[in-house]
Design a protein around this motif. Structure first.
Motif, PDB file in Angstrom:
ATOM      1  N   LEU B  87       0.830  -1.208   0.000  1.00 53.75           N
ATOM      2  CA  LEU B  87       0.000   0.000   0.000  1.00 53.75           C
ATOM      3  C   LEU B  87       0.865   1.260   0.000  1.00 53.75           C
ATOM      4  O   LEU B  87       0.545   2.245  -0.668  1.00 53.75           O
ATOM      5  N   VAL B  88       1.971   1.194   0.753  1.00 55.00           N
ATOM      6  CA  VAL B  88       2.862   2.369   0.804  1.00 55.00           C
ATOM      7  C   VAL B  88       3.443   2.651  -0.579  1.00 55.00           C
ATOM      8  O   VAL B  88       3.593   3.810  -0.972  1.00 55.00           O
ATOM      9  N   THR B  89       3.722   1.585  -1.346  1.00 54.50           N
ATOM     10  CA  THR B  89       4.288   1.821  -2.690  1.00 54.50           C
ATOM     11  C   THR B  89       3.265   2.463  -3.620  1.00 54.50           C
ATOM     12  O   THR B  89       3.625   2.999  -4.660  1.00 54.50           O
ATOM     13  N   GLN B  90       1.976   2.369  -3.237  1.00 59.56           N
ATOM     14  CA  GLN B  90       0.951   2.982  -4.094  1.00 59.56           C
ATOM     15  C   GLN B  90       0.748   4.463  -3.776  1.00 59.56           C
ATOM     16  O   GLN B  90       0.029   5.152  -4.482  1.00 59.56           O
ATOM     17  N   VAL B  91       1.395   4.890  -2.687  1.00 61.31           N
ATOM     18  CA  VAL B  91       1.300   6.315  -2.344  1.00 61.31           C
ATOM     19  C   VAL B  91       2.192   7.107  -3.294  1.00 61.31           C
ATOM     20  O   VAL B  91       3.318   6.713  -3.575  1.00 61.31           O
ATOM     21  N   ARG B  92       1.667   8.203  -3.796  1.00 61.19           N
ATOM     22  CA  ARG B  92       2.462   9.025  -4.726  1.00 61.19           C
ATOM     23  C   ARG B  92       2.623  10.420  -4.164  1.00 61.19           C
ATOM     24  O   ARG B  92       1.640  11.068  -3.828  1.00 61.19           O
ATOM     25  N   TRP B 115      13.026   3.016  -4.757  1.00 59.45           N
ATOM     26  CA  TRP B 115      12.703   2.356  -3.483  1.00 59.45           C
ATOM     27  C   TRP B 115      11.506   1.434  -3.611  1.00 59.45           C
ATOM     28  O   TRP B 115      11.380   0.457  -2.879  1.00 59.45           O
ATOM     29  N   ARG B 116      10.617   1.735  -4.562  1.00 59.13           N
ATOM     30  CA  ARG B 116       9.436   0.870  -4.725  1.00 59.13           C
ATOM     31  C   ARG B 116       9.853  -0.530  -5.157  1.00 59.13           C
ATOM     32  O   ARG B 116       9.267  -1.520  -4.731  1.00 59.13           O
ATOM     33  N   ARG B 117      10.862  -0.596  -6.017  1.00 62.32           N
ATOM     34  CA  ARG B 117      11.325  -1.900  -6.491  1.00 62.32           C
ATOM     35  C   ARG B 117      11.813  -2.743  -5.307  1.00 62.32           C
ATOM     36  O   ARG B 117      11.441  -3.912  -5.164  1.00 62.32           O
ATOM     37  N   THR B 118      12.614  -2.138  -4.426  1.00 64.36           N
ATOM     38  CA  THR B 118      13.142  -2.867  -3.264  1.00 64.36           C
ATOM     39  C   THR B 118      12.017  -3.238  -2.304  1.00 64.36           C
ATOM     40  O   THR B 118      11.960  -4.366  -1.803  1.00 64.36           O
ATOM     41  N   ALA B 119      11.114  -2.287  -2.068  1.00 70.31           N
ATOM     42  CA  ALA B 119      10.019  -2.533  -1.115  1.00 70.31           C
ATOM     43  C   ALA B 119       9.110  -3.654  -1.595  1.00 70.31           C
ATOM     44  O   ALA B 119       8.702  -4.523  -0.816  1.00 70.31           O
ATOM     45  N   LEU B 120       8.801  -3.662  -2.893  1.00 69.42           N
ATOM     46  CA  LEU B 120       7.905  -4.700  -3.415  1.00 69.42           C
ATOM     47  C   LEU B 120       8.585  -6.066  -3.431  1.00 69.42           C
ATOM     48  O   LEU B 120       7.930  -7.085  -3.210  1.00 69.42           O
ATOM     49  N   ALA B 121       9.891  -6.062  -3.680  1.00 66.36           N
ATOM     50  CA  ALA B 121      10.613  -7.342  -3.621  1.00 66.36           C
ATOM     51  C   ALA B 121      10.556  -7.887  -2.196  1.00 66.36           C
ATOM     52  O   ALA B 121      10.302  -9.077  -1.972  1.00 66.36           O
ATOM     53  N   PHE B 122      10.746  -7.005  -1.214  1.00 65.91           N
ATOM     54  CA  PHE B 122      10.675  -7.406   0.197  1.00 65.91           C
ATOM     55  C   PHE B 122       9.282  -7.951   0.529  1.00 65.91           C
ATOM     56  O   PHE B 122       9.137  -9.002   1.164  1.00 65.91           O
TER      57      PHE B 122
END
Lengths: 73, 252
Positions: B87-92, B115-122
Motif C-alpha cells: 500500500l505504501v508503494t501505491q502512495v504518490r 525504493w518501490r522496487r526494493t520494497a515490493l521485492a521485500f
C-alpha cells in the motif's frame, strides 16, 4: 551514477569501418532501459545493435551481436 | 589482448531476445511495479484461505490451540506487513516533473522506481513465509487432539433481602468436543434434588460450548452438574469436586 565501463571498450564490424558509430550504439544498448534493472547479478552482456553498413542500398544496415563485460568505475 | 570486440551474425535466439528487451521501457517498468503492488494485496487474501485449510478448519479451532495460534499470528502479521508495504508503494508524492527535459524525467523515474522496487521485492518475499506459517497453523489445528471436556461452576452467595436467608447464584460453563456437527449436549444442574437448569446445546465448529446461570439457589445444599453428549458424560458434584469429572462414553 558511476560511469559504466565496458570491456572491450571499442566495438567494430568485420566488414565495415564503423567502430566510431558502433561503440556508442553498443554502450547505449547496454545502458539503455536496463539501468533500473542492473542491480547485482552477472556483469557480462550480449546485445544486438544495427551496424549502419556502408549507407548504400546494396550495403545497408545489418544486425550484429556484441558480447563483453560491464563494470562501474 | 585486443580491446576491440567484433560483432557476430546474430542468431534467431539473439534477435528474439533483443525484440523482447525492447518491451522494457521506462513506462513498462512503472506498469510492472503497479501491477506487482496490486497483485500483492490480492494474494494476501489467500493466506486466510490457507489458514482455514480451504474451509476444513474453523478459525476458532486454529485459535484454540496455542501452537497453531502462534503460527496463525505470525502468518497474519507477515501478510499484514506485505499489504502495508504494497500500500505504501501505491502512495504518490506530488513531485514536479518537466516531461520535456529528459534529464529531469530520468531523475523523476529513478525516484519513482528506486525504493518501490526494493520494497515490493521485500513484500513479495514476505508472503512466502506467511503462506508457510499459515499452512503450519492449519496443519497443527487439523492434527491436534481436541481440547478435553471441562465443566466449571462458580457459586456466589447473595445476602437475603430484608433479613431473609442468603441464596447463591450459580454460574458455569461446559465445553465438550463434538462428535459431529449434529452432536448435542444435554446439560442439567440439580440443587437439593431440584433441577434449576436444563438446557440443550448444539455443536458449533467442532465443539459444544455452553454457559448457564441459576439465581436464588438455596445455600448448603448438594449441587450436581451433568452434561451428556454423544461421546462424553460429565458429572460435577460441587460437594466432592475431586476426581475425574468427564468420561468418554465409549470407554465406560
Amino acid at each position: 551514477m558511476p560511469e559504466l565501463k565496458l570491456t572491450p571498450s571499442t566495438f567494430a564490424c568485420r566488414i565495415h569501418d564503423n567502430r566510431e558509430k558502433l561503440t556508442p550504439l553498443v554502450r547505449g544498448a547496454v545502458i539503455q532501459r536496463t539501468a533500473a534493472f542492473m542491480v547485482g547479478g552477472a556483469n557480462d552482456f550480449r546485445v544486438v545493435v544495427e551496424c549502419p553498413g556502408a549507407g548504400t542500398k546494396e550495403d545497408g544496415a545489418h544486425p550484429l551481436t556484441f558480447s563483453g563485460k560491464w563494470s562501474r568505475e | 589482448m585486443s580491446d576491440v570486440g567484433y560483432g557476430e551474425e546474430p542468431t534467431q535466439d539473439d534477435l528474439d531476445w533483443a525484440e523482447y528487451g525492447k518491451t522494457f521501457t521506462p513506462a513498462t517498468q512503472i506498469e510492472l511495479l503497479n501491477a506487482t503492488s496490486e497483485k500483492l494485496v490480492g494474494r494476501t487474501a489467500l493466506v486466510g484461505i490457507v489458514l482455514a485449510a480451504g474451509g476444513l478448519v474453523a478459525v476458532s479451532s486454529v485459535l484454540a490451540n496455542s501452537l497453531s495460534r502462534g503460527w496463525a499470528i505470525a502468518a497474519v502479521t507477515m501478510a499484514g506487513g506485505a499489504i502495508l508495504v504494497a500500500l505504501v508503494t501505491q502512495v504518490r508524492w506530488p513531485r514536479k516533473v518537466r516531461p520535456g527535459d529528459i534529464h529531469d524525467l530520468k531523475r523523476w523515474h529513478a525516484d519513482y522506481v528506486g525504493w518501490r522496487r526494493t520494497a515490493l521485492a521485500f513484500a513479495s518475499f514476505l508472503l512466502v513465509p506467511a503462506f508457510l506459517a499459515a499452512a503450519v497453523a492449519a496443519g497443527v489445528a487439523l492434527t491436534a487432539p481436541p481440547a478435553p471436556p471441562a465443566v466449571n461452576v462458580t457459586a456466589t452467595t447473595v445476602p437475603g433481602a430484608d433479613g431473609g436467608a442468603p441464596t447463591q447464584t450459580l454460574t458455569g460453563s461446559v465445553t465438550i468436543p463434538a462428535q459431529g456437527s449434529d452432536d448435542v449436549a444435554e446439560i442439567t444442574v440439580v440443587a437439593n434434588g431440584e433441577t434449576v437448569v436444563r438446557m440443550r446445546q448444539a455443536a458449533s465448529a467442532g465443539t459444544i460450548a455452553a454457559s448457564f446461570e441459576a439465581k436464588g439457589v438455596q445455600t448448603d445444599v448438594g449441587i450436581t452438574v451433568t452434561a451428556t453428549s454423544a461421546a462424553w458424560k460429565c458429572v460435577l458434584n460441587l460437594a466432592r469436586p475431586r476426581g475425574e469429572v468427564c468420561r468418554a462414553l465409549a470407554a465406560e
